[in-house]
Design a protein around this motif. Structure first.
Motif, PDB file in Angstrom:
ATOM      1  N   GLN A 224       0.835  -1.197   0.000  1.00  0.00           N
ATOM      2  CA  GLN A 224       0.000   0.000   0.000  1.00  0.00           C
ATOM      3  C   GLN A 224       0.873   1.252   0.000  1.00  0.00           C
ATOM      4  N   GLY A 225       1.954   1.221   0.801  1.00  0.00           N
ATOM      5  CA  GLY A 225       2.881   2.342   0.818  1.00  0.00           C
ATOM      6  C   GLY A 225       3.519   2.571  -0.541  1.00  0.00           C
ATOM      7  N   ALA A 226       3.899   1.482  -1.221  1.00  0.00           N
ATOM      8  CA  ALA A 226       4.475   1.605  -2.570  1.00  0.00           C
ATOM      9  C   ALA A 226       3.444   2.192  -3.528  1.00  0.00           C
ATOM     10  N   ARG A 227       2.194   1.764  -3.384  1.00  0.00           N
ATOM     11  CA  ARG A 227       1.128   2.272  -4.268  1.00  0.00           C
ATOM     12  C   ARG A 227       0.911   3.770  -4.053  1.00  0.00           C
ATOM     13  N   ILE A 228       0.969   4.218  -2.791  1.00  0.00           N
ATOM     14  CA  ILE A 228       0.806   5.648  -2.503  1.00  0.00           C
ATOM     15  C   ILE A 228       1.907   6.459  -3.183  1.00  0.00           C
ATOM     16  N   LEU A 229       3.135   5.959  -3.109  1.00  0.00           N
ATOM     17  CA  LEU A 229       4.259   6.647  -3.751  1.00  0.00           C
ATOM     18  C   LEU A 229       4.077   6.720  -5.264  1.00  0.00           C
ATOM     19  N   LEU A 230       3.640   5.620  -5.868  1.00  0.00           N
ATOM     20  CA  LEU A 230       3.450   5.594  -7.320  1.00  0.00           C
ATOM     21  C   LEU A 230       2.302   6.505  -7.751  1.00  0.00           C
ATOM     22  N   ASN A 231       1.252   6.545  -6.942  1.00  0.00           N
ATOM     23  CA  ASN A 231       0.140   7.452  -7.256  1.00  0.00           C
ATOM     24  C   ASN A 231       0.583   8.901  -7.186  1.00  0.00           C
ATOM     25  N   GLU A 232       1.402   9.205  -6.191  1.00  0.00           N
ATOM     26  CA  GLU A 232       1.924  10.567  -6.064  1.00  0.00           C
ATOM     27  C   GLU A 232       2.776  10.918  -7.287  1.00  0.00           C
ATOM     28  N   ALA A 233       3.588   9.966  -7.727  1.00  0.00           N
ATOM     29  CA  ALA A 233       4.410  10.191  -8.931  1.00  0.00           C
ATOM     30  C   ALA A 233       3.523  10.398 -10.156  1.00  0.00           C
ATOM     31  N   LEU A 234       2.451   9.616 -10.270  1.00  0.00           N
ATOM     32  CA  LEU A 234       1.554   9.737 -11.418  1.00  0.00           C
ATOM     33  C   LEU A 234       0.845  11.089 -11.422  1.00  0.00           C
ATOM     34  N   HIS A 235       0.481  11.593 -10.246  1.00  0.00           N
ATOM     35  CA  HIS A 235      -0.159  12.914 -10.164  1.00  0.00           C
ATOM     36  C   HIS A 235       0.786  14.008 -10.660  1.00  0.00           C
ATOM     37  N   ILE A 236       2.076  13.868 -10.362  1.00  0.00           N
ATOM     38  CA  ILE A 236       3.058  14.839 -10.862  1.00  0.00           C
ATOM     39  C   ILE A 236       3.138  14.770 -12.378  1.00  0.00           C
ATOM     40  N   CYS A 237       3.075  13.553 -12.907  1.00  0.00           N
ATOM     41  CA  CYS A 237       3.118  13.379 -14.369  1.00  0.00           C
ATOM     42  C   CYS A 237       1.940  14.069 -15.055  1.00  0.00           C
ATOM     43  N   GLU A 238       0.819  14.142 -14.361  1.00  0.00           N
ATOM     44  CA  GLU A 238      -0.390  14.703 -14.961  1.00  0.00           C
ATOM     45  C   GLU A 238      -0.443  16.216 -14.881  1.00  0.00           C
ATOM     46  N   GLU A 239       0.527  16.837 -14.194  1.00  0.00           N
ATOM     47  CA  GLU A 239       0.584  18.295 -14.147  1.00  0.00           C
ATOM     48  C   GLU A 239       1.019  18.840 -15.501  1.00  0.00           C
ATOM     49  N   SER A 240       0.733  20.136 -15.739  1.00  0.00           N
ATOM     50  CA  SER A 240       0.961  20.726 -17.069  1.00  0.00           C
ATOM     51  C   SER A 240       2.404  20.598 -17.538  1.00  0.00           C
ATOM     52  N   ASP A 241       3.363  20.749 -16.623  1.00  0.00           N
ATOM     53  CA  ASP A 241       4.774  20.617 -16.996  1.00  0.00           C
ATOM     54  C   ASP A 241       5.392  19.362 -16.395  1.00  0.00           C
ATOM     55  N   GLY A 242       4.550  18.393 -16.096  1.00  0.00           N
ATOM     56  CA  GLY A 242       5.035  17.152 -15.517  1.00  0.00           C
ATOM     57  C   GLY A 242       5.577  16.194 -16.574  1.00  0.00           C
ATOM     58  N   PRO A 243       6.339  15.172 -16.153  1.00  0.00           N
ATOM     59  CA  PRO A 243       6.927  14.198 -17.093  1.00  0.00           C
ATOM     60  C   PRO A 243       5.884  13.178 -17.579  1.00  0.00           C
ATOM     61  N   TYR A 244       4.961  13.638 -18.418  1.00  0.00           N
ATOM     62  CA  TYR A 244       3.848  12.790 -18.859  1.00  0.00           C
ATOM     63  C   TYR A 244       4.315  11.530 -19.576  1.00  0.00           C
ATOM     64  N   LEU A 245       5.555  11.568 -20.109  1.00  0.00           N
ATOM     65  CA  LEU A 245       6.069  10.403 -20.831  1.00  0.00           C
ATOM     66  C   LEU A 245       6.276   9.203 -19.908  1.00  0.00           C
ATOM     67  N   TYR A 246       6.355   9.465 -18.585  1.00  0.00           N
ATOM     68  CA  TYR A 246       6.546   8.371 -17.630  1.00  0.00           C
ATOM     69  C   TYR A 246       5.221   7.756 -17.171  1.00  0.00           C
ATOM     70  N   ALA A 247       4.116   8.376 -17.552  1.00  0.00           N
ATOM     71  CA  ALA A 247       2.816   7.942 -17.037  1.00  0.00           C
ATOM     72  C   ALA A 247       2.492   6.507 -17.417  1.00  0.00           C
ATOM     73  N   GLU A 248       2.818   6.100 -18.616  1.00  0.00           N
ATOM     74  CA  GLU A 248       2.485   4.738 -19.064  1.00  0.00           C
ATOM     75  C   GLU A 248       3.161   3.688 -18.177  1.00  0.00           C
ATOM     76  N   ALA A 249       4.440   3.896 -17.865  1.00  0.00           N
ATOM     77  CA  ALA A 249       5.158   2.941 -17.019  1.00  0.00           C
ATOM     78  C   ALA A 249       4.588   2.946 -15.600  1.00  0.00           C
ATOM     79  N   LEU A 250       4.245   4.116 -15.095  1.00  0.00           N
ATOM     80  CA  LEU A 250       3.695   4.209 -13.751  1.00  0.00           C
ATOM     81  C   LEU A 250       2.337   3.524 -13.652  1.00  0.00           C
ATOM     82  N   GLU A 251       1.519   3.666 -14.678  1.00  0.00           N
ATOM     83  CA  GLU A 251       0.213   2.994 -14.682  1.00  0.00           C
ATOM     84  C   GLU A 251       0.387   1.475 -14.682  1.00  0.00           C
ATOM     85  N   ALA A 252       1.396   0.999 -15.424  1.00  0.00           N
ATOM     86  CA  ALA A 252       1.685  -0.432 -15.419  1.00  0.00           C
ATOM     87  C   ALA A 252       2.182  -0.878 -14.039  1.00  0.00           C
TER      88      ALA A 252
END
Length: 498
Positions: A224-252
């Motif tokens: 659960q702790g790992a999932r929270i960290l990954l969700n936080e990373a995914l939220h950063i990816c979804e920001e306007s200047d976030g690293p959206y290219l990493y979103a696919e790997a994070l979702e996997a």
């Protein structure tokens, strides 16, 4: 000018006839509310209570003295308004003998009043720590010398594993540590024997073992702790200047973690976690991406991956069948350790009894022996405990997060819970539990925190005093964030400065 209580504080003060857990954050006015609850019980027009009908247990002598002083001041202030009030005049007298005490002082009073129930010499005294240290060492050395003389194969193998060089210090420390820890349980010898039984597990029932169930829960919390960290990373990816290219790997990654979390048995966790395959982050570049956010996402993902890797290395380094076999092989070592601990406990008790002294562990164990009896394999209140139940209208426990199992059993025995009448009031803050080294069990607090409903109506109720009247919003935000990251859940603490 009268105090303006919040709605939650009013509930703490006014609600009766149920078990109540108050989760009181720092600066929430816990002590003021607790004193007001007591005063309101004393001043109740329909059913005024004598202060000596309450058992109020706190953690230190200083806290008990401060609590008594506050209640005395409140009674005197009330008397100034109504000096002719006979009931209040009586409380001003009774406060000197009120049961506002530490758990050890309460246990000592139980022992002094009922020493005959355990065949204890009434002239006993409390041993000083230096004296106890010498006694423990004498008993240990005599016991180990006897064991070496007897030279059983089981003991010699055990000594070979735990002794270093010519010294038995490490062996002695292991025995003493387990002795002290077992003493925090209501029936230490029974608990120790259960520990030995835990090592005898069959392959097909490995996941059913109690400690494996606890391990599975710990694994889920880490995932659960790992999932929270990954969700936080995914939220950063979804920001306007976030690293959206990493979103696919994070979702996997998230899908993989969520699949693992659904496993029900240790064997299922083993199969899934050892097949884990992290997808590579995209190597494409985009100048619109904030480089700091890119690094932040990478850091969060690496933390999540490390959490999973740590699980692999600590829990899944071999197959469940191999783990079960290792446990069975270790069982003989545990059996010898428990034999040594129980032998030491018996010899140490005999040595103390010969000198007519007791220690703090004895206070709790002797009080429990007086207040409970075994029936159908469980401890139930004794006749003595039922006398205390008639005496106390309510059992109030301050700093509940620092209670342990034997203290819980003692205080429950003198409450009326066993008769279906709920009268235990507990207040504390798990964030402030700092006495694990003294065998406090904050999980007792957390079990009630998770299971007591927040709606009134049943036998049990949880009330959260989460507003902090003392700290700035920035401090609260930082502390709450830290605890959320560590424990994966919100334990209270209003984020608004009040």
């Amino acid at each position: 000018m009268s105090v303006q209580w919040t709605e939650d504080q009013k509930k703490v003060i006014e609600l009766r006839n149920r078990n109540i857990l108050v989760s009181a954050a720092a600066g929430s006015g816990k002590t003021a509310v607790l004193v007001e609850r007591i005063i309101q019980r004393l001043l109740d027009e329909r059913d005024p209570l004598d202060v000596d009908r309450l058992l109020i247990v706190t953690f230190t002598e200083a806290a008990a003295a401060e609590m008594k002083e506050r209640i005395r001041d409140a009674i005197e202030n009330a008397l100034e308004d109504t000096p002719e009030n006979v009931h209040l005049q009586r409380q001003a007298t009774l406060i000197h003998s009120a049961r506002i005490t530490t758990i050890h002082s309460f246990c000592l009073s139980v022992i002094r009043e009922h020493f005959h129930a355990i065949d204890l010499d009434p002239g006993f005294r409390i041993a000083e720590e230096g004296e106890l240290k010498l006694l423990r060492q004498d008993v240990l050395e005599e016991m180990l010398e006897s064991c070496y003389d007897e030279g059983t194969e089981a003991f010699l193998e055990f000594a070979e594993k735990f002794s270093t060089g010519r010294s038995d210090r490490q062996l002695e420390e292991v025995i003493l540590q387990l002795y002290e820890y077992a003493g925090s349980y209501p029936q230490p010898e029974k608990w120790l024997n259960a520990c030995v039984d835990n090592y005898q597990v069959e392959n097909e029932h490995f996941s059913d073992a109690g400690f494996v169930q606890i391990l599975i829960e710990s694994i889920r919390q880490n995932l659960q702790g790992a999932r929270i960290l990954l969700n936080e990373a995914l939220h950063i990816c979804e920001e306007s200047d976030g690293p959206y290219l990493y979103a696919e790997a994070l979702e996997a990654d998230l899908m993989m973690i969520e699949t693992m979390e659904k496993a029900e048995t240790f064997e299922a966790f083993y199969g899934k976690i050892n097949q884990i395959a992290w997808k590579r982050l995209s190597a494409k570049k985009d100048e619109t991406i904030d480089p700091e956010k890119k690094e932040a996402v990478k850091m969060l993902r690496e933390k999540a991956k490390k959490m999973v890797k740590d699980l692999q290395e600590t829990c899944f380094y071999e197959t469940p069948e191999e783990l079960a076999e290792d446990l069975r092989n270790t069982g003989s070592t545990m059996e010898e350790l428990v034999f040594l601990v129980t032998t030491f406990a018996r010899l140490f008790a005999e040595k103390k009894r010969s000198r007519n002294v007791i220690d703090f562990q004895d206070m709790e164990q002797f009080a429990l022996q007086i207040l409970t009896e075994e029936k159908d394999g469980s401890l139930v209140p004794s006749a003595v405990a039922r006398e205390y139940q008639e005496q106390f209208e309510e059992v109030m426990i301050d700093e509940y997060q620092d209670s342990n199992l034997i203290q819980e059993a003692i205080l429950t025995s003198v409450s009326t819970v066993s008769r279906g009448s709920y009268n235990v009031f507990m207040v504390g803050d798990v964030k402030q539990s700092i006495y694990r080294f003294r065998l406090a069990r904050p999980d007792l607090f957390m079990e009630k925190f998770k299971t007591y409903p927040q709606e009134a109506g049943g036998d049990c109720l949880r009330i959260d005093l989460h507003r902090n009247f003392r700290s700035r919003a920035e401090v609260l935000e930082g502390v709450n964030y830290l605890f959320y990251q560590i424990m994966g859940e919100d334990l209270g603490g209003d984020r608004k400065s009040t």
